[in-house]
Design an enzyme around this catalytic site. Structure first.
Site, PDB file in Angstrom:
ATOM      1  N   CYS A  20       0.848  -1.185   0.000  1.00 34.81           N
ATOM      2  CA  CYS A  20       0.000   0.000   0.000  1.00 34.81           C
ATOM      3  C   CYS A  20       0.886   1.239   0.000  1.00 34.81           C
ATOM      4  CB  CYS A  20      -0.905  -0.009   1.238  1.00 34.81           C
ATOM      5  SG  CYS A  20      -2.059   1.360   1.301  1.00 34.81           S
ATOM      6  N   HIS A  37      -9.002  -4.248  -1.815  1.00 31.03           N
ATOM      7  CA  HIS A  37      -8.012  -3.428  -1.113  1.00 31.03           C
ATOM      8  C   HIS A  37      -8.343  -1.945  -1.263  1.00 31.03           C
ATOM      9  CE1 HIS A  37      -3.681  -2.353  -0.049  1.00 31.03           C
ATOM     10  NE2 HIS A  37      -4.176  -1.223  -0.512  1.00 31.03           N
ATOM     11  N   GLU A  38      -8.605  -1.514  -2.503  1.00 27.64           N
ATOM     12  CA  GLU A  38      -8.869  -0.095  -2.745  1.00 27.64           C
ATOM     13  C   GLU A  38     -10.171   0.352  -2.094  1.00 27.64           C
ATOM     14  OE1 GLU A  38      -6.899   2.093  -3.780  1.00 27.64           O
ATOM     15  OE2 GLU A  38      -5.398   0.578  -4.244  1.00 27.64           O
ATOM     16  N   HIS A  89     -10.198   1.119   1.526  1.00 31.57           N
ATOM     17  CA  HIS A  89      -9.733   2.462   1.898  1.00 31.57           C
ATOM     18  C   HIS A  89     -10.911   3.416   2.102  1.00 31.57           C
ATOM     19  CE1 HIS A  89      -5.372   2.458   1.711  1.00 31.57           C
ATOM     20  NE2 HIS A  89      -5.366   1.822   0.564  1.00 31.57           N
TER      21      HIS A  89
HETATM   22 NI    NI Z   1      -3.681   0.875  -0.268  1.00 30.74          NI
END
Ligand code: NI
Length: 191
Positions: free
Chosen positions: A108, A150-151, A154
């Site tokens: 990340c 993953h994105e 966020h």
């Molecule tokens: Ni990330």
């Protein structure tokens, strides 16, 4: 376009739940500028995805290069082609289609220098709006499923380290390559 500073682990913006973008704002200069800056920032830092909180904007916006595996094969692609492969996700929602987990090494830009092994559902459906205000649906499997999760994590204030079940699989990049990744060198996300 401007390269923006990427927020790092510990900055509160990474832990906030983001606000939805009013659909009538799609196409407005502030949002178009944000998307352009995110694209430039992602390329500058060498990521394959970037979420708005990582550039200190607490909005439900993320961009991703959804052909990372081709890139990692070393195929030649012009900057024009790379731009075309970028997908913009506005106000995305995820539905898990196959909850059996697949594990990949993740990185990340907000946690520089580290890699961690994370298991995530292997098939998902994402509903979102694109930069032109069109509603889209995307089904993703395996590595792309992981990249997208993953994105979009966020946007909920969640980082990949929160998803790790085994912290012995959290390592610096050099050590990951040296001691941990012999069997799955291709499975490496940096976003
Ligand atoms: Ni990330």
């Amino acid at each position: 376009m401007t390269i923006r500073k990427v927020a790092r682990l510990g900055h509160p913006v990474l832990r906030q739940k983001t606000q939805a973008v009013p659909l009538t704002d799609i196409g407005k200069p502030y949002l178009t500028n944000l998307l352009q800056d995110m694209l430039e920032t992602m390329h500058e830092y060498g990521g394959i995805g970037l979420a708005a909180p990582q550039v200190h904007e607490s909005l439900q916006v993320a961009i991703m290069n959804l052909s990372p595996e081709e890139d990692s094969e070393g195929l030649e692609s012009s900057s024009e082609e790379k731009k075309i492969s970028i997908t913009v996700f506005i106000n995305p929602t995820i539905t898990v289609l196959d909850q059996r987990e697949k594990e990949y090494w993740e990185g990340c830009l907000s946690i520089p220098g580290l890699r961690g092994m994370v298991g995530r559902p292997r098939q998902i459906k994402v509903e979102y709006w694109d930069e032109n205000g069109n509603k889209k649906v995307l089904v993703a499997e395996n590595f792309l499923s992981t990249v997208i999760q993953h994105e979009l994590d966020h946007l909920e204030g969640v980082l990949y380290i929160d998803r790790m079940k085994d912290l012995t699989k959290l390592t610096f990049i050099e050590e990951a390559e040296r001691y941990h990744q012999q069997d799955d060198q291709d499975h490496d996300t940096a976003d």
